[in-house]
Design a protein around this motif. Structure first.
Motif, PDB file in Angstrom:
ATOM      1  N   ARG A  34       8.375  13.251  -7.963  1.00 18.36           N
ATOM      2  CA  ARG A  34       8.524  13.713  -9.546  1.00 18.36           C
ATOM      3  C   ARG A  34       8.612  12.375 -10.558  1.00 18.36           C
ATOM      4  NH1 ARG A  34      11.865  17.975  -7.128  1.00 18.36           N
ATOM      5  NH2 ARG A  34      13.557  17.038  -7.958  1.00 18.36           N
ATOM      6  N   ALA A  35       9.585  11.620  -9.971  1.00 23.96           N
ATOM      7  CA  ALA A  35       9.853  10.520 -10.925  1.00 23.96           C
ATOM      8  C   ALA A  35       8.693   9.683 -11.045  1.00 23.96           C
ATOM      9  CB  ALA A  35      11.066   9.707 -10.298  1.00 23.96           C
ATOM     10  N   ILE A  36       7.709   9.447 -10.014  1.00 22.31           N
ATOM     11  CA  ILE A  36       6.609   8.523  -9.816  1.00 22.31           C
ATOM     12  C   ILE A  36       5.641   9.138 -10.720  1.00 22.31           C
ATOM     13  CG2 ILE A  36       4.738   7.687  -8.374  1.00 22.31           C
ATOM     14  CD1 ILE A  36       6.789   7.228  -6.209  1.00 22.31           C
ATOM     15  N   HIS A  37       5.441  10.185 -10.481  1.00 25.84           N
ATOM     16  CA  HIS A  37       4.414  11.251 -11.535  1.00 25.84           C
ATOM     17  C   HIS A  37       4.695  11.101 -12.878  1.00 25.84           C
ATOM     18  CE1 HIS A  37       3.208  14.557 -13.756  1.00 25.84           C
ATOM     19  NE2 HIS A  37       2.132  14.833 -13.045  1.00 25.84           N
TER      20      HIS A  37
ATOM     21  N   ILE B  69      -3.382  15.915 -21.987  1.00 31.79           N
ATOM     22  CA  ILE B  69      -2.460  16.756 -21.740  1.00 31.79           C
ATOM     23  C   ILE B  69      -1.413  15.821 -20.715  1.00 31.79           C
ATOM     24  CG2 ILE B  69      -1.233  18.802 -20.609  1.00 31.79           C
ATOM     25  CD1 ILE B  69      -3.727  20.166 -21.266  1.00 31.79           C
ATOM     26  N   ALA B  70      -0.113  15.380 -21.342  1.00 32.93           N
ATOM     27  CA  ALA B  70       0.648  14.685 -20.595  1.00 32.93           C
ATOM     28  C   ALA B  70       1.815  15.544 -20.213  1.00 32.93           C
ATOM     29  CB  ALA B  70       1.570  13.714 -21.458  1.00 32.93           C
ATOM     30  N   LYS B  71       1.694  16.112 -19.047  1.00 30.44           N
ATOM     31  CA  LYS B  71       2.473  17.055 -18.468  1.00 30.44           C
ATOM     32  C   LYS B  71       3.537  16.529 -17.486  1.00 30.44           C
ATOM     33  CE  LYS B  71       3.028  21.939 -17.352  1.00 30.44           C
ATOM     34  NZ  LYS B  71       2.494  23.162 -17.466  1.00 30.44           N
ATOM     35  N   TYR B  72       4.838  16.584 -17.714  1.00 29.82           N
ATOM     36  CA  TYR B  72       5.730  16.246 -17.027  1.00 29.82           C
ATOM     37  C   TYR B  72       6.679  17.014 -16.221  1.00 29.82           C
ATOM     38  CZ  TYR B  72       5.705  11.987 -20.217  1.00 29.82           C
ATOM     39  OH  TYR B  72       5.200  10.746 -20.624  1.00 29.82           O
ATOM     40  N   PHE B  73       7.445  16.897 -15.279  1.00 29.22           N
ATOM     41  CA  PHE B  73       8.504  17.460 -14.540  1.00 29.22           C
ATOM     42  C   PHE B  73       9.885  17.465 -15.312  1.00 29.22           C
ATOM     43  CE2 PHE B  73       5.427  16.712 -10.977  1.00 29.22           C
ATOM     44  CZ  PHE B  73       4.955  17.981 -10.391  1.00 29.22           C
ATOM     45  N   ALA B  74      10.282  16.353 -15.847  1.00 29.23           N
ATOM     46  CA  ALA B  74      11.311  16.077 -16.301  1.00 29.23           C
ATOM     47  C   ALA B  74      11.361  16.226 -17.809  1.00 29.23           C
ATOM     48  CB  ALA B  74      11.910  14.612 -16.221  1.00 29.23           C
TER      49      ALA B  74
ATOM     50  N   VAL C  39       0.962  -1.223   0.041  1.00 31.30           N
ATOM     51  CA  VAL C  39       0.031  -0.126  -0.114  1.00 31.30           C
ATOM     52  C   VAL C  39       0.798   1.302   0.017  1.00 31.30           C
ATOM     53  CG1 VAL C  39      -1.916   1.148   1.265  1.00 31.30           C
ATOM     54  CG2 VAL C  39      -1.733  -1.142   1.323  1.00 31.30           C
ATOM     55  N   PHE C  40       0.794   2.065  -0.953  1.00 32.76           N
ATOM     56  CA  PHE C  40       1.416   3.333  -1.169  1.00 32.76           C
ATOM     57  C   PHE C  40       0.437   4.293  -0.953  1.00 32.76           C
ATOM     58  CE2 PHE C  40       4.143   0.388  -3.450  1.00 32.76           C
ATOM     59  CZ  PHE C  40       5.477   0.658  -3.195  1.00 32.76           C
ATOM     60  N   PRO C  41       0.429   4.956   0.387  1.00 28.53           N
ATOM     61  CA  PRO C  41      -0.745   5.787   0.565  1.00 28.53           C
ATOM     62  C   PRO C  41      -0.526   7.108  -0.263  1.00 28.53           C
ATOM     63  CG  PRO C  41       0.962   5.886   2.195  1.00 28.53           C
ATOM     64  CD  PRO C  41       1.762   4.804   1.265  1.00 28.53           C
ATOM     65  N   PRO C  42      -1.798   7.894  -0.382  1.00 28.35           N
ATOM     66  CA  PRO C  42      -1.817   9.215  -0.886  1.00 28.35           C
ATOM     67  C   PRO C  42      -0.528  10.074  -0.220  1.00 28.35           C
ATOM     68  CG  PRO C  42      -3.740   8.572  -0.721  1.00 28.35           C
ATOM     69  CD  PRO C  42      -3.189   7.406   0.174  1.00 28.35           C
ATOM     70  N   VAL C  43      -0.106  11.052  -0.886  1.00 23.08           N
ATOM     71  CA  VAL C  43       0.829  12.020  -0.137  1.00 23.08           C
ATOM     72  C   VAL C  43      -0.015  13.326   0.124  1.00 23.08           C
ATOM     73  CG1 VAL C  43       3.012  13.210  -0.377  1.00 23.08           C
ATOM     74  CG2 VAL C  43       2.736  10.958  -1.471  1.00 23.08           C
ATOM     75  N   PRO C  44      -0.196  13.756   1.208  1.00 25.17           N
ATOM     76  CA  PRO C  44      -1.045  15.078   1.600  1.00 25.17           C
ATOM     77  C   PRO C  44      -0.124  16.252   1.285  1.00 25.17           C
ATOM     78  CG  PRO C  44      -0.212  14.046   3.429  1.00 25.17           C
ATOM     79  CD  PRO C  44       0.114  13.064   2.414  1.00 25.17           C
ATOM     80  N   GLY C  45      -0.858  17.142   0.865  1.00 28.32           N
ATOM     81  CA  GLY C  45      -0.074  18.547   0.523  1.00 28.32           C
ATOM     82  C   GLY C  45       0.332  18.763  -0.618  1.00 28.32           C
ATOM     83  N   LEU C  46       0.297  17.849  -1.616  1.00 34.35           N
ATOM     84  CA  LEU C  46       0.704  17.925  -3.013  1.00 34.35           C
ATOM     85  C   LEU C  46      -0.395  18.706  -3.920  1.00 34.35           C
ATOM     86  CD1 LEU C  46       2.710  14.587  -3.597  1.00 34.35           C
ATOM     87  CD2 LEU C  46       3.643  16.844  -3.219  1.00 34.35           C
ATOM     88  N   PRO C  47       0.015  19.552  -4.938  1.00 28.83           N
ATOM     89  CA  PRO C  47      -0.869  20.031  -5.844  1.00 28.83           C
ATOM     90  C   PRO C  47      -1.275  19.241  -7.100  1.00 28.83           C
ATOM     91  CG  PRO C  47       1.054  21.000  -6.086  1.00 28.83           C
ATOM     92  CD  PRO C  47       1.283  20.200  -4.996  1.00 28.83           C
ATOM     93  N   PHE C  48      -0.644  17.915  -6.724  1.00 30.71           N
ATOM     94  CA  PHE C  48      -0.793  17.153  -7.855  1.00 30.71           C
ATOM     95  C   PHE C  48      -0.767  15.447  -7.336  1.00 30.71           C
ATOM     96  CE2 PHE C  48       3.742  17.426  -7.171  1.00 30.71           C
ATOM     97  CZ  PHE C  48       4.304  16.138  -7.358  1.00 30.71           C
ATOM     98  N   ASP C  49      -1.364  14.677  -8.011  1.00 29.33           N
ATOM     99  CA  ASP C  49      -1.435  13.267  -7.773  1.00 29.33           C
ATOM    100  C   ASP C  49      -0.097  12.527  -8.365  1.00 29.33           C
ATOM    101  OD1 ASP C  49      -1.814  10.678  -6.945  1.00 29.33           O
ATOM    102  OD2 ASP C  49      -3.866  10.658  -7.572  1.00 29.33           O
ATOM    103  N   PRO C  50       0.915  12.161  -7.672  1.00 25.83           N
ATOM    104  CA  PRO C  50       1.882  11.251  -8.196  1.00 25.83           C
ATOM    105  C   PRO C  50       1.564  10.060  -8.819  1.00 25.83           C
ATOM    106  CG  PRO C  50       2.097  11.285  -5.780  1.00 25.83           C
ATOM    107  CD  PRO C  50       0.995  12.385  -6.199  1.00 25.83           C
ATOM    108  N   TYR C  51       0.474   9.437  -8.267  1.00 31.66           N
ATOM    109  CA  TYR C  51      -0.018   7.987  -8.970  1.00 31.66           C
ATOM    110  C   TYR C  51      -1.258   8.159  -9.900  1.00 31.66           C
ATOM    111  CZ  TYR C  51       2.360   6.809  -4.479  1.00 31.66           C
ATOM    112  OH  TYR C  51       3.208   6.734  -3.502  1.00 31.66           O
TER     113      TYR C  51
END
Length: 374
Positions: free
Chosen positions: A137-140, A273-278, A80-92
């Motif tokens: 960022r990498a997971i997202h 829209i496939a928006k990336y960090f990298a 179980v990889f839980p949601p990450v609170p406080g982010l402006p995006f969902d990495p999963y």
């Protein structure tokens, strides 16, 4: 942040669950969640199911759930990889972004939109050396790539590359829009870098494809009142949404932008829209997925880089067919930024030699692409 219904799920792996409806279907059909991957699905209303079904070897990626259910399925052998609170995006996230999602709350100012808040988070974290932020960022970006691959299964994708400086209201912008419309009407999926300028114009053209020709002329006049995203991203974006509201239900296309260049907003005409960090992942992914060819409009350093990023795998291609490449505006590519002579020299005697073309006018590009086998 949940995906909107406008983001279709296509050809996902048969062990992946990416919506609550899919979750219910799997439970009804299999009576087990063993070895399934559940991605970014809110399961807070499915506690009874999680407490009773086999979850051996299952993986839950960013799925909100009752703490009792989370404890039980961990004990039963699930990850179980839980949601990450406080982010402006969902990495999963399981689906690509939509314009409505990225520009949510635009009327309150661009700076409060999810797009702007994600860029602000990136600016805060990209240089702090925090392994947790870089992991997110990498997971997202991996999740975005997975969603993009699922979307494009079976599609004939043509990339349209060009500079961000091309302003609305210019002949060049109108030509790029007509190119996108022609490609979409020919059955191609138009893919761009997802930003302003030539990229927006090509996505606009694909959006206009189902309508009569005069719709695009009217849309171009409407957009010309906000020719650039400078000085106001808000005014620029609102003009695009005004076009979408006046002519709803336009054609689909893909935009692949990056928060690396977050000062350049994504355009609102790409349905997906496939928006990336990298940025490197984004650049390589855009060209690699343009399987039916790439059209290069006049541009500066970024576009020149894309020409040779695309030429390199074509140069070394030995088993399959190189991707067709069409460069538009012979004056630009032979005198201003003479990439064409070098490209032609690289291609000489190799399979890619018959898959490159230089045309003078943008309206010649679709025929050149077809002639090259795109």
């Amino acid at each position: 942040m949940q995906p909107t219904p406008a983001q279709p799920h296509r050809a996902a792996h048969d062990r992946e669950i990416q919506s609550l409806a899919e979750f219910d279907e799997v439970v009804a059909e299999h009576g087990s969640l063993a070895r399934f991957r559940v991605q970014a699905v809110d399961l807070t209303s499915r506690t009874d199911v999680l407490l009773r079904l086999d979850t051996t070897g299952a993986v839950f990626l960013g799925c909100p759930m009752d703490p009792e259910a989370a404890a039980r399925i961990r004990a039963a052998g699930a990850l179980v990889f839980p949601p990450v609170p406080g982010l402006p995006f969902d990495p999963y996230r399981a689906f690509l972004y939509t314009p409505d999602e990225l520009f949510e709350s635009l009327d309150a100012g661009y700076e409060v939109t999810p797009d702007a808040r994600a860029y602000a988070w990136f600016q805060r974290t990209k240089a702090d050396g925090d392994v947790f932020s870089s992991m997110l960022r990498a997971i997202h970006d991996d999740a975005v790539s997975d969603a993009l691959d699922e979307l494009l299964v079976g599609a004939r994708v043509v990339g349209v590359m060009g500079g961000h400086a091309m302003a609305r209201g210019t002949d060049a912008y109108a030509g790029a829009a007509r190119l996108g419309r022609e490609l979409a009407r020919a059955g191609y999926t138009v893919a761009t870098g997802g930003g302003p300028g030539a990229m927006e114009a090509a996505n606009l053209g694909a959006y206009a494809a189902p309508f009569t020709d005069d719709m695009l002329d009217d849309a171009l006049r409407l957009l010309a009142k906000a020719p650039s995203f400078r000085p106001s991203v808000g005014e620029w974006a609102r003009a695009a949404f005004e076009v979408r509201e006046r002519w709803p239900g336009g054609g689909d296309s893909v935009g692949i932008p990056t928060w690396f260049y977050g000062h350049e907003p994504p355009n609102a005409f790409a349905a997906h829209i496939a928006k990336y960090f990298a940025n490197a992942t984004r650049e390589d992914g855009l060209l690699a997925r343009s399987t039916a060819g790439v059209v290069f409009l006049p541009g500066a350093a970024g576009t020149v880089q894309e020409v040779f990023d695309n030429a390199t795998p074509n140069y070394y291609e030995s088993r399959g067919e190189p991707t067709p490449m069409v460069l538009v505006d012979s004056g630009h590519w032979t005198r201003e930024l003479p990439a064409w002579p070098l490209l032609r020299s690289l291609a000489r005697g190799r399979a890619m030699e018959s898959r490159i073309a230089l045309v003078d006018r943008i309206e010649q590009a679709p025929d050149a692409l077809k002639r090259l086998g795109g």
